[in-house]
Write a protein that holds these residues in place. Sequence first.
Motif, PDB file in Angstrom:
ATOM      1  N   PRO A 145      55.786  43.300 -62.453  1.00 31.29           N
ATOM      2  CA  PRO A 145      54.338  42.945 -62.243  1.00 31.29           C
ATOM      3  C   PRO A 145      53.850  41.976 -63.341  1.00 31.29           C
ATOM      4  O   PRO A 145      53.966  42.437 -64.564  1.00 31.29           O
ATOM      5  CB  PRO A 145      53.814  44.095 -61.821  1.00 31.29           C
ATOM      6  N   GLY A 146      52.805  41.082 -63.109  1.00 35.18           N
ATOM      7  CA  GLY A 146      52.196  40.419 -64.020  1.00 35.18           C
ATOM      8  C   GLY A 146      50.966  40.016 -63.669  1.00 35.18           C
ATOM      9  O   GLY A 146      50.665  39.965 -62.861  1.00 35.18           O
ATOM     10  N   LEU A 147      49.915  39.819 -64.672  1.00 33.87           N
ATOM     11  CA  LEU A 147      48.588  39.511 -64.374  1.00 33.87           C
ATOM     12  C   LEU A 147      48.330  38.436 -65.390  1.00 33.87           C
ATOM     13  O   LEU A 147      48.476  38.437 -66.585  1.00 33.87           O
ATOM     14  CB  LEU A 147      47.507  40.714 -64.760  1.00 33.87           C
ATOM     15  N   VAL A 148      47.338  37.450 -64.971  1.00 30.09           N
ATOM     16  CA  VAL A 148      46.584  36.446 -65.548  1.00 30.09           C
ATOM     17  C   VAL A 148      45.020  36.683 -65.687  1.00 30.09           C
ATOM     18  O   VAL A 148      44.510  37.029 -64.584  1.00 30.09           O
ATOM     19  CB  VAL A 148      46.758  35.233 -65.260  1.00 30.09           C
ATOM     20  N   VAL A 149      44.311  37.146 -66.808  1.00 36.86           N
ATOM     21  CA  VAL A 149      43.126  37.676 -66.888  1.00 36.86           C
ATOM     22  C   VAL A 149      42.146  36.290 -66.056  1.00 36.86           C
ATOM     23  O   VAL A 149      42.224  35.390 -66.676  1.00 36.86           O
ATOM     24  CB  VAL A 149      42.617  37.719 -68.296  1.00 36.86           C
ATOM     25  N   PRO A 150      40.926  36.844 -65.610  1.00 37.90           N
ATOM     26  CA  PRO A 150      40.180  35.873 -65.089  1.00 37.90           C
ATOM     27  C   PRO A 150      39.180  35.477 -66.424  1.00 37.90           C
ATOM     28  O   PRO A 150      39.110  36.031 -67.149  1.00 37.90           O
ATOM     29  CB  PRO A 150      39.334  36.518 -63.990  1.00 37.90           C
ATOM     30  N   VAL A 151      38.157  34.424 -66.249  1.00 33.88           N
ATOM     31  CA  VAL A 151      37.241  33.986 -67.139  1.00 33.88           C
ATOM     32  C   VAL A 151      36.136  33.777 -66.238  1.00 33.88           C
ATOM     33  O   VAL A 151      35.970  33.157 -65.350  1.00 33.88           O
ATOM     34  CB  VAL A 151      37.741  33.011 -67.977  1.00 33.88           C
ATOM     35  N   ALA A 152      34.793  34.241 -67.139  1.00 36.23           N
ATOM     36  CA  ALA A 152      33.473  33.870 -66.558  1.00 36.23           C
ATOM     37  C   ALA A 152      33.022  32.555 -67.097  1.00 36.23           C
ATOM     38  O   ALA A 152      33.731  31.963 -67.938  1.00 36.23           O
ATOM     39  CB  ALA A 152      32.671  34.956 -67.081  1.00 36.23           C
ATOM     40  N   PRO A 153      31.967  32.038 -66.501  1.00 38.05           N
ATOM     41  CA  PRO A 153      31.452  30.682 -66.862  1.00 38.05           C
ATOM     42  C   PRO A 153      30.975  30.874 -68.376  1.00 38.05           C
ATOM     43  O   PRO A 153      30.674  31.836 -68.662  1.00 38.05           O
ATOM     44  CB  PRO A 153      30.400  30.487 -65.568  1.00 38.05           C
ATOM     45  N   GLU A 154      30.741  29.645 -69.033  1.00 39.63           N
ATOM     46  CA  GLU A 154      30.233  29.944 -70.379  1.00 39.63           C
ATOM     47  C   GLU A 154      28.801  30.004 -70.381  1.00 39.63           C
ATOM     48  O   GLU A 154      28.158  30.342 -71.123  1.00 39.63           O
ATOM     49  CB  GLU A 154      30.409  28.357 -70.953  1.00 39.63           C
ATOM     50  N   ALA A 155      28.092  29.383 -69.210  1.00 42.00           N
ATOM     51  CA  ALA A 155      26.599  29.594 -69.227  1.00 42.00           C
ATOM     52  C   ALA A 155      26.167  31.173 -68.874  1.00 42.00           C
ATOM     53  O   ALA A 155      26.817  31.920 -68.201  1.00 42.00           O
ATOM     54  CB  ALA A 155      25.937  28.975 -67.942  1.00 42.00           C
ATOM     55  N   GLU A 156      25.317  31.603 -70.002  1.00 43.21           N
ATOM     56  CA  GLU A 156      24.965  32.900 -69.878  1.00 43.21           C
ATOM     57  C   GLU A 156      24.249  33.627 -68.553  1.00 43.21           C
ATOM     58  O   GLU A 156      23.336  32.839 -68.290  1.00 43.21           O
ATOM     59  CB  GLU A 156      24.296  33.575 -70.865  1.00 43.21           C
ATOM     60  N   GLY A 157      24.875  34.566 -67.949  1.00 41.99           N
ATOM     61  CA  GLY A 157      24.054  35.119 -66.757  1.00 41.99           C
ATOM     62  C   GLY A 157      24.546  34.268 -65.451  1.00 41.99           C
ATOM     63  O   GLY A 157      24.139  34.696 -64.372  1.00 41.99           O
TER      64      GLY A 157
END
Length: 350
Positions: free
Chosen positions: A83-95
């Motif tokens: 099993p493997g995972l690629v981590v998600p990422v949030a937008p750069e704009a805060e909030g």
Amino acid sequence: MIRRRLLALGVGVGLLGATAVATPAQAADVVSAPLASMANGQQVATFWLADGGANLKSATPYAPTTEVHGERTSDAVVPSGKPGLVVPVAPEAEGQLPQTSGKVFFVGADGQPHWCSGTAVQSQYRNLVATDAHCVYDMEGAPATVDKWAFVPGYTEGTTPFGLYVGKQAFTHYDFTQYKDQDRDFAFVNVYYGVVPSASGALTSNGRLADIVGAQGLAFNQPIDQTTTPTVDVFGYPAGPNPDGTRPYTGATLERSTGQTFVMRLSDPPADQPVGVDSPFTGEGALGSSWLQTYSDDQGLGYLNGITTGVSDTDGDGRYDTGVSPYFDTGLYLIFRAAAATWSGRITIT
């Protein structure tokens, strides 16, 4: 008989999943094709954004054969590696909550504008969209990419709230383009920086896709058996009718359903290891819908673990109750990894 290459790679967890060394034969499974050059990318964007987005609004849901026939089973999947995972990422704009789901737009072989569903996925250059391979390749004749491919995250009733992202390069599996293998009906597309029209009508760049809207992670070789039936949230833009003629969706806004996954056995079209999910989505417009595992409402992020490639009425009541996806295995990860390491750049200078 379905032709399917079985892979056995060891994969661990890391920033982009893990490391896995592809042999030349495995590397040959990756099929890549250009969609738009930097020189004509502005023409593609203008086609969709001109006249207040008239072509976006007139596009119809892409409608190859979306219904599949089969049954739910208690079988277990057979992962092709760890099993493997690629981590998600949030937008750069805060909030800013991620707005990764959107519509994929393109001009089909019939010369008409169409759309499918798609989602932004984490990658090295933050420029990657996952969708159904049928929403990138026209498979009616010899395999050929569709025309004027673009992605609009957060699409709602004709608007482009986070810009429009023109496709540069498409990646899919050899077995799909050569054999129409249902187990390989997925695609990853690199997109240029997004564009928005300025007050003067000129196109202005608004940045990389994942920087603006965030990006979902990826999960592959995950267990599905009698005791492990992960729940996923399905996001897409269904618009077509049920077999009984009812139309519960319009395709104008993003829809969501939540259900458990299970192994399917398909009779038409045949597939080796398809996966199903409890979902009432109709087929037209829903192709390319994302299945997000461990999705967090607070964060707006999860792990892509399926892509709708068809729908099924498994209980025969005239209404679709099941979405169908290829199982995300090492073969899919190899395609993702090639796409995730591909740079795109921008189509404007401002």
